[in-house]
Design an enzyme around this catalytic site. Structure first.
Site, PDB file in Angstrom:
ATOM      1  N   GLY A  63       0.801  -1.217   0.000  1.00  0.00           N
ATOM      2  CA  GLY A  63       0.000   0.000   0.000  1.00  0.00           C
ATOM      3  C   GLY A  63       0.836   1.271   0.000  1.00  0.00           C
ATOM      4  N   HIS A  64       0.162   2.398  -0.148  1.00  0.00           N
ATOM      5  CA  HIS A  64       0.841   3.697  -0.218  1.00  0.00           C
ATOM      6  C   HIS A  64       1.511   4.026   1.102  1.00  0.00           C
ATOM      7  CE1 HIS A  64      -3.188   4.532   1.330  1.00  0.00           C
ATOM      8  NE2 HIS A  64      -2.694   5.600   1.911  1.00  0.00           N
ATOM      9  N   ASN A  65       2.685   4.631   0.998  1.00  0.00           N
ATOM     10  CA  ASN A  65       3.469   5.094   2.153  1.00  0.00           C
ATOM     11  C   ASN A  65       4.110   3.965   2.947  1.00  0.00           C
ATOM     12  OD1 ASN A  65       2.607   7.687   1.520  1.00  0.00           O
ATOM     13  ND2 ASN A  65       0.960   7.686   3.027  1.00  0.00           N
ATOM     14  N   SER A  79       0.899   2.911   4.931  1.00  0.00           N
ATOM     15  CA  SER A  79       1.707   3.572   5.964  1.00  0.00           C
ATOM     16  C   SER A  79       2.298   2.622   6.989  1.00  0.00           C
ATOM     17  CB  SER A  79       0.899   4.662   6.687  1.00  0.00           C
ATOM     18  OG  SER A  79       0.498   5.650   5.756  1.00  0.00           O
TER      19      SER A  79
END
Lengths: 365, 365, 365
Positions: free
Chosen positions: C260-262, C280
């Site tokens: 996922g993002h981050n 994250s």
């Protein structure tokens, strides 16, 4: 990125600007990593300390923060941090757009209509397909003959749109997403092992069926995707059998999600990563399926349902329920079961020791 | 779609036609949505009411249905509903086919053999590759040098066939399926954390290994796919190490399925969506793995096994077993455990209260 | 494959060669399938019997094996079987390489820099992108404008590199892997169902929110992938919001994995197939996530952690821990719970029967 003044950004966010509001920034960054020309994002008090370690002159801060004590020259106050992020990142996004144009390397069917669309290099648009004005196909996108795509969409590299698909306006499809592959629908001439297992009572042993050949049910129904939908990277939405598989307006589907044939998903849902929804299941509106949720076929999941990550849904779920666990239970029941399960080994030890005859006193004591 | 008479359709289905059998239809639809020129599909009594809401003049109905009372002019009786669906949808499927032809935008290696195959726009076929007559490559398909694909296959947009792969006849590969990517096979010079965890007793704490570098085991064995196999959208079948990963004749693999290196899957299996089978595991014939089943590496799963959705298989499974749960148990044991787990919180409360000293009577009562 | 002498192979493996060391082989095979010119791989005693069924004249054998009694003319002794496999398969791998060259069908931006890279047919490299010397793009690869790819990488067919991505040296990306798709990050104007569910106590019923529209948080941060990383077929690594999503040097990611993002993943990790890591979350170094592990968002997973297949991680995990189960527990607690769960149905039966009043004797007896 182009530069924006603090005043302009605050206006775009509908937020309050404080201090040197004409100061200009060229982008956004985390507080500790922000350069002097970047807007630090410190939307909760947890980021206060990091702000002092960065070099930002301006920041988006939480309501009540003492921006001057934090060493800032200018600040924007964000009452709802993530909403500000949505507005701010949209403002800073320099995604290319422009007038409709067809890259000379793209292969466009003679009867396809692509007026006003931007068709990237090495795309294929089949005969009779229609692509709306303002829609952008990045490189290597395939649009099957006869498919229809609305206006102002973005189809990223490697997206596949198969036959009989109808995509609304402002839809975003991430790289390698597949819309309209054939449904996974097979049947044997006689009762199959899968059917026997569903009907089985007790620990039946399955014997080889006489005719194990799987006959294919073809997928003639395509996919209908509403306006403002997003489908993530490497996800797959299968075509329906004799009517369309449907994803309703405003619903967002994450990466590596499987949406089976004939599934109907309502409006404004979130379907998180690695979730699978099996054939013919119906999901209501505003429902949130947490990451890696599994939903078996032919169920009805209501509106305003939320499932936790890793939930396995084996039966219908009424509207408004919060479900967790594998298999799914209402949240409270799941948490109670989980807590009890953790205490169980000790309980079993206690019960076992209680059954033992009470040891007799040692006469030598 | 072209039109078909009720009589023709019934003959193709091996079914009985009743009433105005020369009536012609142009497609199939759900009962409530059917137009007058569409054949309604109402194969169980549950659809009877919906039939009366639609405008169909003809329908496929269940044995014993009173077709005249349902307002129909003609009917086809289907004793096994889904089998009739398979035959009917095949009849109505207007998938394009035609003489072998190579689109001028395709890039075909000089030594590749593609006689009689239909090669779509912007496909790449490597040197020495062979593609059988009647096989159709949609757009954007990649076939690596030396790969061999049989006759009458369909490779949808974005399919990747890597080196050393051999695909049988009548194989269907859905969009963005990957056949023959490298296996996930790595080794450290000394004992790795993964190996230590497998050997661990109790709650050992893992310490950083001296040399944590992962060395790559290359995948030289390719993939062998038998006749009549189907692999779903965005699924991946990895190449074997020194012999092929194998999928047997007639087996159907759904979307987003991972088949690890060296895996052998037998004939006529169904591998449902989001399932993962880790390296070197062997699966027998006619086995059905339900959606999101996980099978760890180096196991033997027998023939005629069925797993429920979300099953996690951590040990060998004998032929004929029905398995459920995470970790997998025989169905009966799983259902008993699940029921017990739901009752457990109450049991713990009861036991806790039983331990409390009996409250003394209130002298004021 | 070219041929190699036993002596040469042993030298490449740093292993001992015995017998007719000048004997030449052209490839490797499993013991029972080996042809006379193939090197049989029989690295554990379990393969001894199979060796006698094959026709190999030479084999890699386990320490202490009596190679002459096994009918071999030459042998290589491998103290660590899989490490020898790594070295041997690398030696035998005839993967094509060669001088940098751009296939005439590729579409390369005028300002892109691809000197010394091998760009395959129908690739797209955007404006301003940089691809290092010795890097090979197979067919149908997309590299977005401005992306940077290091030296000696291999990007297989259908790989998508989106904007703002920076890839290190010697990185291998398997077919249809997506790097840098947009993160799944949305927010409603007011409190959403997902937020309400997180805050819920007891079995709250969720009601339709007033404004259910999801606003998009754009992904401006791209992806940074370190040297010697591998990402598997059809996996997806999302772009970060305002800083990059990161995968550290030497980490290997299997097929159908969602990052996922981050997310930040450290160095020398193994992320096995069908695993999902939500937004994250931070993972340390040398951590091994078993197949189909799920990790929810915003967690900290330490270094030297190992999770079993199908683990669902819902809270932070300290370094060095071995975790199993759904939800995750330390290994010992999980195994105890699982054992107890299997014994639970019997326990409940015993308790139930203990509660029944003792049946009175039948007076007619």
């Amino acid at each position: 990125m182009t530069s924006h003044s603090i005043e302009e950004i605050a206006a775009a966010l509908g937020a309050e600007a404080l201090g040197a509001v004409s100061l200009r920034v060229t982008g956004a960054a985390e507080p500790q990593a922000a350069a002097p020309d970047e807007l630090a994002l410190a939307m909760t008090p947890a980021y206060g300390e990091a702000l002092t370690r960065g070099r930002a002159r301006a920041a988006v801060i939480w309501p009540g923060a003492d921006w001057q004590a934090l060493g800032l020259e200018a600040a924007i106050v964000a009452p709802r941090a993530r909403l500000a992020m949505a507005q701010l990142t949209q403002l800073l996004d320099s995604a290319p757009s422009g007038p409709g144009e067809v890259h000379p390397s793209a292969v466009i069917g003679e009867s396809a209509r692509v007026d006003g669309a931007l068709i990237g290099p090495l795309c294929v648009v089949g005969e009779g397909a229609e692509i709306g004005a303002g829609t952008r196909l990045e490189a290597h996108v395939t649009v099957a003959p006869g498919a229809r795509i609305g206006q102002d969409c973005r189809l990223a590299a490697g997206v596949r749109i198969q036959r009989n698909c109808r995509i609304g306006d402002r839809v975003i499809l991430q790289p390698n997403a597949t819309i309209g592959g054939d449904g996974f629908s097979f049947v044997t001439r006689d009762v199959s092992n899968a059917e026997r297992a569903r009907a089985a009572l007790g620990d039946a042993r399955l014997e080889p069926p006489e005719d194990p050949v799987w006959h294919r049910i073809h997928s003639l129904g395509g996919v209908e995707i509403g306006d403002d939908v997003e489908v993530g990277s490497n996800s797959a939405v299968d075509a329906g059998t004799i009517r369309a598989t449907r994803i309703g307006r405003g619903t967002k589907v994450d990466n590596l999600v499987q949406v089976g044939h004939n599934v109907v998903i309502g409006e404004d849902c979130l379907i998180c990563g690695a979730t699978g929804i099996a054939g013919s299941t119906v999901v209501g509106d505003r429902t949130v399926l947490g990451g890696a949720t599994g939903v078996v076929d032919n169920l009805k999941i209501g509106s305003d349902v939320v499932t936790g990550a890793g939930t396995l849904v084996l039966s219908n779920v009424p509207s408004g329920r919060i479900m967790m666990g594998s298999p799914a239970m209402p949240m409270t029941a799941h948490l109670a079961s989980y807590k009890a399960l953790r205490r169980l080994p000790r309980l079993l030890r206690d019960l076992a020791s209680a059954k033992k005859p009470v040891p007799k006193p040692d006469p030598n004591d």
